[in-house]
Design a protein around this motif. Structure first.
Motif, mmCIF file in Angstrom:
data_model
loop_
_atom_site.group_PDB
_atom_site.id
_atom_site.type_symbol
_atom_site.label_atom_id
_atom_site.label_comp_id
_atom_site.label_asym_id
_atom_site.label_seq_id
_atom_site.Cartn_x
_atom_site.Cartn_y
_atom_site.Cartn_z
ATOM 1 N N PHE A 307 1.212 -1.338 0.082
ATOM 2 C CA PHE A 307 -0.329 0.042 -0.237
ATOM 3 C C PHE A 307 0.697 1.401 0.832
ATOM 4 O O PHE A 307 0.472 2.163 -0.477
ATOM 5 C CB PHE A 307 -1.040 0.114 1.359
ATOM 6 C CG PHE A 307 -2.258 -1.047 0.884
ATOM 7 C CD1 PHE A 307 -3.805 -0.413 0.928
ATOM 8 C CD2 PHE A 307 -1.758 -1.555 1.012
ATOM 9 C CE1 PHE A 307 -4.213 -1.149 0.293
ATOM 10 C CE2 PHE A 307 -3.301 -2.968 0.909
ATOM 11 C CZ PHE A 307 -4.359 -2.161 1.075
ATOM 12 N N LEU A 308 2.420 1.294 0.632
ATOM 13 C CA LEU A 308 2.670 2.694 0.293
ATOM 14 C C LEU A 308 3.378 2.737 -0.072
ATOM 15 O O LEU A 308 3.743 4.175 -0.913
ATOM 16 C CB LEU A 308 3.668 1.954 1.704
ATOM 17 C CG LEU A 308 3.026 2.025 3.021
ATOM 18 C CD1 LEU A 308 4.249 1.793 4.601
ATOM 19 C CD2 LEU A 308 2.556 3.343 4.284
ATOM 20 N N LEU A 309 4.187 1.819 -0.896
ATOM 21 C CA LEU A 309 4.703 1.561 -2.553
ATOM 22 C C LEU A 309 4.103 2.651 -3.647
ATOM 23 O O LEU A 309 4.411 2.824 -3.781
ATOM 24 C CB LEU A 309 5.238 0.751 -2.503
ATOM 25 C CG LEU A 309 6.607 -0.009 -2.247
ATOM 26 C CD1 LEU A 309 7.545 -1.115 -2.154
ATOM 27 C CD2 LEU A 309 8.065 1.611 -1.954
ATOM 28 N N LYS A 310 2.759 1.453 -3.688
ATOM 29 C CA LYS A 310 1.113 1.897 -4.518
ATOM 30 C C LYS A 310 1.483 3.315 -4.054
ATOM 31 O O LYS A 310 0.862 4.358 -5.301
ATOM 32 C CB LYS A 310 0.850 0.993 -4.617
ATOM 33 C CG LYS A 310 0.917 -0.101 -4.696
ATOM 34 C CD LYS A 310 1.295 0.107 -6.268
ATOM 35 C CE LYS A 310 1.263 -1.673 -7.120
ATOM 36 N NZ LYS A 310 1.925 -2.023 -8.004
ATOM 37 N N SER A 311 1.972 4.171 -3.398
ATOM 38 C CA SER A 311 0.541 5.371 -3.173
ATOM 39 C C SER A 311 1.999 6.643 -2.996
ATOM 40 O O SER A 311 1.626 8.018 -3.181
ATOM 41 C CB SER A 311 0.470 5.554 -1.189
ATOM 42 O OG SER A 311 -0.790 4.680 -1.155
ATOM 43 N N LEU A 312 3.165 6.402 -3.263
ATOM 44 C CA LEU A 312 4.436 7.688 -3.415
ATOM 45 C C LEU A 312 3.800 7.793 -4.930
ATOM 46 O O LEU A 312 2.997 7.055 -5.843
ATOM 47 C CB LEU A 312 5.343 6.391 -3.572
ATOM 48 C CG LEU A 312 6.275 6.011 -2.329
ATOM 49 C CD1 LEU A 312 7.389 5.158 -2.764
ATOM 50 C CD2 LEU A 312 6.548 7.195 -1.447
ATOM 51 N N PRO A 313 4.373 9.077 -4.888
ATOM 52 C CA PRO A 313 4.375 9.826 -5.910
ATOM 53 C C PRO A 313 5.232 9.716 -7.430
ATOM 54 O O PRO A 313 6.397 9.224 -7.169
ATOM 55 C CB PRO A 313 4.370 11.651 -5.741
ATOM 56 C CG PRO A 313 4.895 11.536 -4.538
ATOM 57 C CD PRO A 313 5.145 9.621 -4.123
ATOM 58 N N LEU A 314 4.778 9.977 -8.291
ATOM 59 C CA LEU A 314 5.774 10.187 -9.105
ATOM 60 C C LEU A 314 6.363 11.087 -9.002
ATOM 61 O O LEU A 314 6.158 12.423 -8.945
ATOM 62 C CB LEU A 314 5.095 10.007 -10.752
ATOM 63 C CG LEU A 314 4.869 9.393 -10.682
ATOM 64 C CD1 LEU A 314 3.497 9.392 -12.948
ATOM 65 C CD2 LEU A 314 5.431 7.541 -11.334
ATOM 66 N N CYS A 700 -7.067 3.798 1.149
ATOM 67 C CA CYS A 700 -6.366 4.128 -0.252
ATOM 68 C C CYS A 700 -6.685 5.268 -0.952
ATOM 69 O O CYS A 700 -6.649 5.985 -1.827
ATOM 70 C CB CYS A 700 -7.356 3.488 -1.616
ATOM 71 S SG CYS A 700 -7.063 1.344 -1.038
ATOM 72 N N GLU A 701 -6.646 6.130 -0.284
ATOM 73 C CA GLU A 701 -7.010 7.643 -0.208
ATOM 74 C C GLU A 701 -5.381 8.221 -1.516
ATOM 75 O O GLU A 701 -6.038 8.814 -2.255
ATOM 76 C CB GLU A 701 -6.692 8.342 0.346
ATOM 77 C CG GLU A 701 -6.951 10.615 0.889
ATOM 78 C CD GLU A 701 -7.431 10.748 2.403
ATOM 79 O OE1 GLU A 701 -7.180 12.185 2.152
ATOM 80 O OE2 GLU A 701 -6.980 10.071 3.149
ATOM 81 N N LEU A 702 -4.262 7.555 -0.689
ATOM 82 C CA LEU A 702 -3.152 8.222 -1.128
ATOM 83 C C LEU A 702 -3.275 7.919 -2.934
ATOM 84 O O LEU A 702 -3.010 8.224 -3.752
ATOM 85 C CB LEU A 702 -1.904 8.326 -0.780
ATOM 86 C CG LEU A 702 -1.700 9.164 0.529
ATOM 87 C CD1 LEU A 702 -0.317 8.706 1.230
ATOM 88 C CD2 LEU A 702 -2.009 10.303 0.256
ATOM 89 N N LEU A 703 -3.485 6.216 -2.767
ATOM 90 C CA LEU A 703 -2.929 6.220 -4.056
ATOM 91 C C LEU A 703 -4.179 6.641 -5.430
ATOM 92 O O LEU A 703 -4.140 6.560 -6.033
ATOM 93 C CB LEU A 703 -3.058 4.545 -4.189
ATOM 94 C CG LEU A 703 -3.769 3.648 -3.626
ATOM 95 C CD1 LEU A 703 -4.717 3.005 -4.359
ATOM 96 C CD2 LEU A 703 -3.720 2.420 -2.659
ATOM 97 N N GLU A 704 -5.575 6.175 -4.473
ATOM 98 C CA GLU A 704 -6.618 6.956 -5.555
ATOM 99 C C GLU A 704 -6.423 8.135 -5.672
ATOM 100 O O GLU A 704 -7.054 8.830 -6.966
ATOM 101 C CB GLU A 704 -8.128 6.923 -4.469
ATOM 102 C CG GLU A 704 -9.042 7.108 -5.127
ATOM 103 C CD GLU A 704 -10.674 7.922 -4.370
ATOM 104 O OE1 GLU A 704 -10.741 8.803 -4.280
ATOM 105 O OE2 GLU A 704 -10.506 6.498 -3.603
ATOM 106 N N ALA A 705 -5.927 9.147 -5.015
ATOM 107 C CA ALA A 705 -5.554 11.192 -5.724
ATOM 108 C C ALA A 705 -4.420 10.648 -6.848
ATOM 109 O O ALA A 705 -5.102 10.922 -7.565
ATOM 110 C CB ALA A 705 -4.998 10.797 -4.571
ATOM 111 N N LYS A 706 -3.582 9.623 -6.694
ATOM 112 C CA LYS A 706 -2.301 9.575 -8.242
ATOM 113 C C LYS A 706 -3.282 8.928 -9.095
ATOM 114 O O LYS A 706 -3.226 9.533 -10.064
ATOM 115 C CB LYS A 706 -1.505 8.419 -7.298
ATOM 116 C CG LYS A 706 -0.894 8.197 -8.324
ATOM 117 C CD LYS A 706 0.848 8.063 -7.661
ATOM 118 C CE LYS A 706 0.374 6.241 -7.394
ATOM 119 N NZ LYS A 706 2.186 5.887 -6.967
#
Length: 741
Positions: A307-314, A700-706
């Motif tokens: 979950f953490l890795l998928k939430s990181l930004p490009l 999933c807030e962060l990865l959804e925002a991405k």
């Protein structure tokens, strides 16, 4: 309720047999709060630091003698520097001493504090002092002094909250449940000071009118009016003039301290809160993110890491250190966050946990800080991803312009980066004598880089020191300096750092890992004795008095609810904190070379040897964990595993399986306007996450925002039709606002 407010706790014994306080552990005699009769609290607030002096009077209202223990929770950025308890029989004074060179120690009674630790549900550090026996009807007067850094509100106000120990508004203290009147009296006075001027004061309780005690409104006073509220913590907001993002105020030193010493020279209290705009969630972002992975607990953290890795930004860099197996990262240096690097990182993570053994976390941290970081990418050893993803000012530096003869030393150093919404309080000491006494102001310049642009703030501040002589800024500066000295003092590089830390601690009254409290009990009939502690007469005795780490039996609601925590991370964070505490226990217990003739006695195992490691930097908690059932998390995890690094999903059989929709049906329902299948797949994935209202929002807030950011950059005109079709296909009613429409 005593677990929430603490204060004076007691245990009574049948037939007035006081015996040992430890007996309660075996007889299961419950602790209960001794009645608070009155509280007098004097608060001195100077910009964003506070000094609090409190006098608490307790009375034993039971018919039997009671053994009593005073307990005071230590909040964030808080440090006690004075404690005394007086009764008709004796006076107990908390005294700091060098742990290595101490000539006296309490001969027994540590089990009393262990009993408290095992019974408490409060997770954190407390100051605890065993005061002995209190006879029926007798009173004990507790005098407590502490300093505290105050949080800065977004509008620039300093926020002060009165500890519940000083206002224990629980059912126990309500003598009339109909009128909700308190059983005790509370007198609260606040003295306010700022070179920028005190503009306004707000509170959640009735206040007397603000009285200015200086013509320029630099000092003021306000008090509690009437009775305090019975069901709320007392909160005070102090507003200052010119609420700039950078400020500096000079606090005068102690006239009795030698010039050039920590307490003798003036101290500049510097507030840094640069204006940094909010980042749009999911956008490209700079930053280096370091994950510390304890492979001993791999089963708990693998899913969380996904979950953490998928939430990181490009646009960011990342690396993962497995500190139970090796002290190096899975990459020699941090790498750019791309799909290929993400896939390779997941492949390199060990599939099974290592056996239990000594943690090499210290070596891992050394490896992290010895590895160069990518330029213009502020480093974050991951604690809270949502906090770390905020934009940051980097390359922070301070410069000073002062009259000739004066120089400035920044104690504790200057932060390399300041994140959006972050408030930094720095302490800088002015040394020397000004050769030109006509210059009344100094200049401080703050410089940093934000999104590649250089930003400069310049502020003038009066050199004339202010303050009421309580030295709140100096004591907090001592706390900051002790924290900076700690790594050098335990590294074995010599005795000088440890000796300096002990000297600062004993001078300022702020405890450090090399000093400890001892309670000195003196019978009241002996009033003539005033010699040093090292020459104790026979009639004085030493009693347990210490800062201890309480073991919480469950997660308390006092922890922040806004921190996002993936599944399994709570268990891993607990384990990491225990490993860190054990590591620091081993460091602090090392005998000091040449400091004593016999091997130094390690502290009792239930005490935290590293007294001032901030627990909140290493533990993450969430009130939302209880509503995440394993089945739901597993489904969400399967969906997250399919997400690409840029936030999109591919249209595949795996996605169809998670959505529980036939793949051919998904392809057949794809709107004609959609050219790229991944756009349709990503809309379906985000819609699926929201089909149960906000069930997965925290998860999933962060990865959804991405994902939404990627969609908006690809096909804004197609999203309306895609969402309408997705809602029909999945039987949901997700609103357009989810996709920023």
């Amino acid at each position: 309720m005593w677990r929430q407010s603490f204060g004076l706790l007691g245990k009574s014994y049948i037939h007035d047999t006081t015996g040992s306080f430890f007996l309660g552990k075996w007889l299961h005699v419950p602790l209960y709060p001794v009645s608070l009769c009155s509280a007098v609290v004097d608060v001195a607030i100077q910009d964003y630091v506070a000094d609090v002096a409190a006098e608490l009077i307790y009375q034993n209202e039971s018919q039997t003698s009671t053994e009593v223990l005073f307990v005071f929770p230590l909040g964030h950025h808080m440090a006690i520097y004075s404690f005394q308890a007086r009764s008709e029989d004796a006076t107990v004074q908390a005294v700091l001493q060098d742990e290595v060179q101490q000539l006296h120690e309490a001969t027994g009674g540590w089990e009393n504090l262990e009993y408290l630790q095992n019974q408490s549900e409060y997770p954190g550090e407390v100051f605890a002092c065993f005061l002995g026996t209190l006879s029926p009807g007798r009173e004990v007067v507790v005098t407590l002094r502490y300093v505290q850094e105050l949080p800065r509100e977004p509008d620039g106000a300093a926020r002060f909250v009165l500890p519940r120990t000083l206002h224990p508004y629980t059912t126990h203290y309500l003598w009339n449940c109909h009128t909700s009147k308190l059983h005790y009296s509370l007198l609260l006075t606040a003295s306010l000071q700022s070179s920028r001027g005190v503009v306004n004061v707000q509170a959640n309780f009735a206040l007397t009118p603000l009285i200015y005690t200086a013509q320029d409104h630099s000092t003021a006073q306000v008090s509690l009016a009437g009775s305090p509220p019975c069901h709320d913590d007392l909160e005070l907001l102090v507003y200052y003039g010119d609420p700039t993002t950078v400020s500096a105020v000079v606090e005068k030193g102690d006239p009795g301290a030698p010039p050039g010493s920590l307490l003798g020279d003036p101290m500049v209290l510097v507030t840094l809160a640069p204006s940094i705009p909010e980042a749009v969630p999911g956008q490209r972002q700079s930053g280096e993110f370091i994950f510390l992975l304890n492979t001993t607990f791999l089963e708990h953290v693998q899913d969380s890491l996904l979950f953490l890795l998928k939430s990181l930004p490009l646009g960011c860099y990342f690396n993962i250190y497995c500190y139970e197996e090796t002290s190096v990262g899975i990459y020699p240096q941090s790498v750019e966050y791309t799909q290929d690097n993400l896939t390779e990182a997941m492949r390199r993570i060990p599939s099974t946990g290592s056996s239990l053994g000594d943690s090499n976390l210290l070596e891992t941290l050394r490896s992290v800080y010895n590895t160069p970081r990518p330029r213009r990418h502020p480093r974050q050893v991951l604690k809270c991803l949502k906090q770390a993803l905020k934009p940051a000012a980097e390359g922070v530096s301070l410069s000073w312009t002062l009259p000739r003869g004066l120089e400035v030393e920044v104690l504790g150093g200057t932060p390399q980066s300041i994140f959006q919404g972050q408030h930094n309080l720095l302490y800088a000491q002015i040394h020397g004598q000004a050769q030109d006494t006509t210059v009344s102001k100094g200049v401080m310049t703050l410089q940093y880089s934000l999104d590649g642009q250089d930003v400069t703030y310049t502020i003038e501040f009066p050199l004339c020191p202010q303050g009421d002589g309580r030295l709140a800024g100096h004591r907090l500066a001592a706390r900051c300096l002790l924290k900076r000295l700690l790594p050098e003092a335990v590294s074995g590089s010599g005795e000088e750092p440890r000796h300096r830390a002990v000297e600062i601690s004993l001078t300022s009254g702020i405890i450090c890992p090399f000093t400890s409290y001892v309670g000195v009990r003196t019978p009241q009939r002996v009033t003539w004795y005033q010699r040093p502690l090292a020459l104790l007469p026979p009639h004085q005795s030493l009693i347990p008095c210490q800062i201890i780490e309480l073991r919480a039996s469950r997660i308390s609601s006092c922890f922040p609810k806004s921190i996002w925590v993936p599944p399994g991370w709570l268990t891993a964070a607990r384990a990491s904190w225990l490993a860190l505490r054990q590591l620091t226990h081993d460091i602090a217990a090392l005998p000091q070379r040449g400091a004593c003739s016999k091997a130094c006695k390690p502290p009792p195992p239930f005490f935290s040897s590293l007294k001032y490691v901030d627990r909140m930097e290493f533990g993450l908690y969430s009130s939302n964990l209880c509503r995440w059932c394993p089945e739901a998390v597993a489904k969400c995890q399967d969906l997250v595993a399919l997400q690409n690094a840029d936030g999109s999903w591919a249209l595949s059989s795996g996605l169809a399986s998670v959505l529980e929709v036939d793949e051919d049906e998904i392809k057949g329902k794809m709107p004609d306007e959609v050219i790229e299948p991944s756009i349709w797949a990503t809309v379906l994935a985000v819609t699926w996450l929201h089909r149960h209202d906000e069930y997965y929002q925290d998860l999933c807030e962060l990865l959804e925002a991405k994902a939404v950011t990627w969609l908006c950059s690809q096909a804004v005109s197609q999203l309306d039709k895609c969402l309408e079709t997705a809602n029909t296909l999945l039987g949901s009613s997700v609103k357009p606002s989810v996709f920023r429409l």
